[in-house]
Design an enzyme around this catalytic site. Structure first.
Site, PDB file in Angstrom:
ATOM      1  N   ASP A   9      32.537  48.876  33.325  1.00  0.00           N
ATOM      2  CA  ASP A   9      32.759  47.642  34.078  1.00  0.00           C
ATOM      3  C   ASP A   9      33.390  46.605  33.144  1.00  0.00           C
ATOM      4  OD1 ASP A   9      30.762  45.865  36.476  1.00  0.00           O
ATOM      5  OD2 ASP A   9      32.322  45.027  35.194  1.00  0.00           O
ATOM      6  N   ASP A  18      38.189  46.602  38.458  1.00  0.00           N
ATOM      7  CA  ASP A  18      37.568  46.440  37.138  1.00  0.00           C
ATOM      8  C   ASP A  18      36.415  47.397  36.878  1.00  0.00           C
ATOM      9  OD1 ASP A  18      35.674  45.434  38.812  1.00  0.00           O
ATOM     10  OD2 ASP A  18      35.363  43.571  37.723  1.00  0.00           O
ATOM     11  N   GLU A  19      36.339  48.473  37.639  1.00  0.00           N
ATOM     12  CA  GLU A  19      35.221  49.407  37.478  1.00  0.00           C
ATOM     13  C   GLU A  19      35.671  50.846  37.633  1.00  0.00           C
ATOM     14  OE1 GLU A  19      31.028  47.458  38.994  1.00  0.00           O
ATOM     15  OE2 GLU A  19      31.797  49.296  39.884  1.00  0.00           O
TER      16      GLU A  19
END
Length: 373
Positions: free
Chosen positions: A13, A114-115
């Site tokens: 993350d 973003d992960e």
DNA sequence: AATACCGGCGAGT
DNA sequence: TCATACTCGCCGGTATT
């Protein structure tokens, strides 16, 4: 081949992603509260906070918060920096990081901008200590190449790795060993379980389920009756830290574009508002070499209720004119139906959604299979 | 009875 | 007035076959 059935899954993350990217783009704002916003254009400060750095969070700013409220909170911090979201730029940074991660493990799944999840079972030969080493290397690599910090969680499945990543942010690295899952989960308030939001938490509370341990022990039949055949068992499994979902790259299944109208309205000029959305979506389809076979509209009322209409098209399409035509027609029908309602509900935001997406030039194998069937 | 389609809801980034 | 822009997944109702 490592196959004792125990997987090692990493959840990566990127920390406060949009705001961190802005800090890197302009280092002079580092050390100040940074708040990345989506301005709706209605009034000077209308819109919402997309994300912010931890300095701003420490003052109480949160994702989803109205910009005006965030400004009030930051009133005594004139150094606070409010920036408009620059999605394209964040996406370009994200793409580079995702490419790095993909090299870390070919078993890769991007979960959002973003992960990402990585199945590191093979690389780490089933050894959690090695997986931790690999994570440290990945963190260092991302920092060296992009100057971004990230948090990594490691566990026996995606759910546990996600809970691990959430347990220590930012710049964290947490391992939850298979044998420690129950121990960790049982300490959690029920609302902290991934997938349990405010609504489900409330419904669980009405069944006298207030802790993860209570949910884990609850009669699955009763859960199924209250939440459905799929969600009932899934809820209990989540409480037990059970999740068999594989890490796999998934084809995107829908595109949507939505905008906020200048003013709430009982109708709007389709050509003016919808044409740019249709064009954008068509471009996205073409860029992805895809077609859609269902076109939908989204209307969010002044009461912030979401209403949708959709229609399956006769043939797969990527044409902006067809998207515009169908969306306009659906809005015509929608407003005609709305007029018959007793309540007078103006619309605040409107959008178009494309789904039933298909890859266009399937490869030879796929093609011959299709022809065969 | 099984499947397709549709509209609503919920969650998360 | 303070309330973005996306994506994914599931539920239940109804229509279709």
């Amino acid at each position: 081949m490592v196959d004792n059935g125990i997987r090692i899954i990493m959840c990566v993350d990127l920390d406060y992603f949009y705001a961190q990217v802005e800090e890197i783009r302009d280092p002079s704002i580092k050390g100040k509260p940074v708040i990345v916003c989506v301005y709706s254009g209605r009034t000077k400060d209308s819109g919402a906070v997309s994300t912010c750095n931890y300095i701003a969070r420490n003052s109480g700013v949160r994702s989803g918060m109205p910009i005006a409220l965030a400004k009030r909170i930051m009133a005594e911090h004139p150094e606070a920096v409010f920036l408009p979201m620059d999605h394209e730029y964040y996406e370009s940074v994200s793409n580079r990081v995702m490419a790095l991660l993909k090299e870390g493990s070919p078993r890769f799944e991007q979960a959002s901008i973003d992960e990402a999840y990585l199945d590191a079972t093979q690389q780490s030969a089933g050894d959690y200590a090695l997986a931790r080493d690999l994570s440290e290397k990945l963190k260092a690599e991302i920092f060296d190449t992009e100057h971004l910090t990230c948090t990594i969680g490691i566990g026996p499945n995606k759910l546990v790795s996600k809970m691990a990543v959430d347990s220590k942010k930012p710049n964290g690295l947490t391992v939850i060993l298979p044998g420690k899952v129950r121990e960790y989960f049982d300490t959690l308030p029920i609302g902290k379980l991934f997938g349990i939001g405010p609504k489900i938490e409330k419904k669980l509370a009405s069944l006298r389920i207030l802790t993860v341990a209570q949910l884990a022990a609850f009669d699955v039949q009763i859960l199924s009756r209250n939440f459905g055949e799929k969600m009932g068992p899934q809820l209990r499994d989540a409480a037990l830290g059970i999740d068999e979902e594989p890490v796999r790259e998934r084809e995107i299944e829908q595109f949507s574009r939505i905008v906020t109208l200048k003013e709430n309205a009982l109708s709007f000029t389709f050509e003016e508002i919808l044409a740019p959305l249709a064009k954008d979506l068509s471009n996205k389809l073409v860029a992805a070499n895809m077609t859609c076979q269902s076109i939908g509209i989204i209307a969010i009322t002044s009461q912030l209720r979401t209403k949708t209409r959709s229609r399956k098209t006769d043939n797969p399409t990527d044409s902006d004119s067809e998207i515009l035509e169908v969306a306009s027609d659906l809005f015509r029908i929608f407003f005609a139906e709305e007029k018959l309602e007793t309540e007078w509900t103006p619309v605040r935001r409107v959008g178009i959604r494309l789904f039933s997406l298909k890859k266009r030039d399937g490869d030879i194998r796929e093609k011959s299979l299709t022809d065969f069937l």
